[in-house]
Design an enzyme around this catalytic site. Sequence first.
Site, mmCIF file in Angstrom:
data_model
loop_
_atom_site.group_PDB
_atom_site.id
_atom_site.type_symbol
_atom_site.label_atom_id
_atom_site.label_comp_id
_atom_site.label_asym_id
_atom_site.label_seq_id
_atom_site.Cartn_x
_atom_site.Cartn_y
_atom_site.Cartn_z
ATOM 1 N N ARG A 125 21.823 52.088 66.356
ATOM 2 C CA ARG A 125 22.263 53.168 67.179
ATOM 3 C C ARG A 125 21.304 53.489 68.050
ATOM 4 O O ARG A 125 20.315 54.119 67.434
ATOM 5 C CB ARG A 125 23.126 54.135 66.662
ATOM 6 C CG ARG A 125 24.621 53.677 66.327
ATOM 7 C CD ARG A 125 25.411 54.667 65.864
ATOM 8 N NE ARG A 125 26.316 54.983 67.079
ATOM 9 C CZ ARG A 125 27.137 56.145 67.137
ATOM 10 N NH1 ARG A 125 27.309 56.875 65.999
ATOM 11 N NH2 ARG A 125 27.601 56.449 68.265
ATOM 12 N N ASP A 172 22.437 65.005 69.557
ATOM 13 C CA ASP A 172 21.741 63.802 68.889
ATOM 14 C C ASP A 172 20.329 63.542 69.313
ATOM 15 O O ASP A 172 19.754 62.819 68.542
ATOM 16 C CB ASP A 172 22.543 62.561 69.484
ATOM 17 C CG ASP A 172 23.965 62.579 68.839
ATOM 18 O OD1 ASP A 172 24.878 63.208 69.253
ATOM 19 O OD2 ASP A 172 24.189 61.782 67.910
HETATM 20 O O1 MRU Z 1 29.190 58.988 68.150
HETATM 21 P P1 MRU Z 1 29.041 59.775 66.889
HETATM 22 O O2 MRU Z 1 30.239 60.390 66.093
HETATM 23 O O3 MRU Z 1 27.847 59.559 65.878
HETATM 24 O O4 MRU Z 1 28.606 61.002 67.548
HETATM 25 C C1 MRU Z 1 28.064 62.298 66.749
HETATM 26 C C2 MRU Z 1 27.746 63.417 67.691
HETATM 27 O O5 MRU Z 1 27.794 63.175 68.922
HETATM 28 C C3 MRU Z 1 27.420 64.783 66.979
HETATM 29 O O6 MRU Z 1 27.738 65.750 67.769
HETATM 30 C C4 MRU Z 1 26.059 64.830 66.394
HETATM 31 O O7 MRU Z 1 25.615 63.635 66.138
HETATM 32 C C5 MRU Z 1 25.590 65.816 65.915
HETATM 33 S S1 MRU Z 1 25.999 65.789 64.293
HETATM 34 C C6 MRU Z 1 25.294 66.983 63.151
#
Ligand code: MRU
Length: 320
Positions: free
Chosen positions: A87, A224
């Site tokens: 990812r 992220d």
């Molecule tokens: O696609 P995801 O579910 O991995 O996205 C997660 C998010 O955007 C969260 O808000 C981010 O990773 C922070 S988690 C502490």
Amino acid sequence: MTTLSLEEASAHLRFGSDGLWLLDQRRLPGEVHSVRCQSAEEVARAIADMVVRGAPAIGIAAAYGLALEVRRGGDLDRARAALLASRPTAVNLRWALDRLRAVPTTQWEAEARAIHLADLAGNVAMGAHGAELLPEGAVVLTHCNAGALATGGWGTALGVVRSAWARGRLSRVYADETRPWLQGARLTAWELANEGIPVTLIADVAAASLLAAGRVHAVVVGADRIAANGDTANKVGTLGLAVLAQHWRVPFYVAAPTSTFDPDCATGAEIPIEERSAAEVRGHREQVWAADVPVWNPAFDVTPAGMVTAWITEHGIWRP
Ligand code: MRU
């Protein structure tokens, strides 16, 4: 202060002599089922397929993935490349792999555990800092899932919520459902309800009315990747909430560990934004309602630094 053991806080991310066990977040809340990974390749697939998701959690899982590869005597360069490619947006993944690379392979297992433990402790500290920002009886709106499931435990945005609840400062959380993957509806609502924290689920499109009605004291989200200038990538839909919060003069807080800050990215324009499959938007699971329509499905968006009231980290509060 809240103290939690790794075992208590991390049933969703468990590393043992028999491999890495990941609570399958695709199946929650209907089924509580764990998947076992025994190689980095399997961990990379679990990350790409969203068995495990959330920036800090995928960093921790990736570190354990490399440790598994040492155990089985695999090709470590290949393993690292597979994990890095799983990812693209959350920088925690690269950060965790770089931490392992800085120590001898004999220490990778211990280093992965140390990363996990530090994330958990950091979230508890972050929660304490963030709780102080909220008024008595706070009503908070959050997006996606930045809870225990998305981290080493406790959570970032939901860590702030948990800490505020524990201090008697919180009265309710509104959770965006978070189309298309429904992290809010399936995971955040489940986590909060399990702890008895009052939660109201809303369709993403209801957030404007909620803020316009003055029913929210603060928006608290995770991240992220945060560029050097503060531009913040988080789950798609976060930018829309920031615009609304600015318009209605509601504080907009980003809770994230320092492992989410990327000094190598000067601005948000350099943050790679993952685009996921059209199937996520065309329908849900077996149900398809728009089979042949072209789809654009970015998984994240970038909120300009100037729209963030403050970043809540394990070290304290940072303002623009
Ligand atoms: O696609 P995801 O579910 O991995 O996205 C997660 C998010 O955007 C969260 O808000 C981010 O990773 C922070 S988690 C502490």
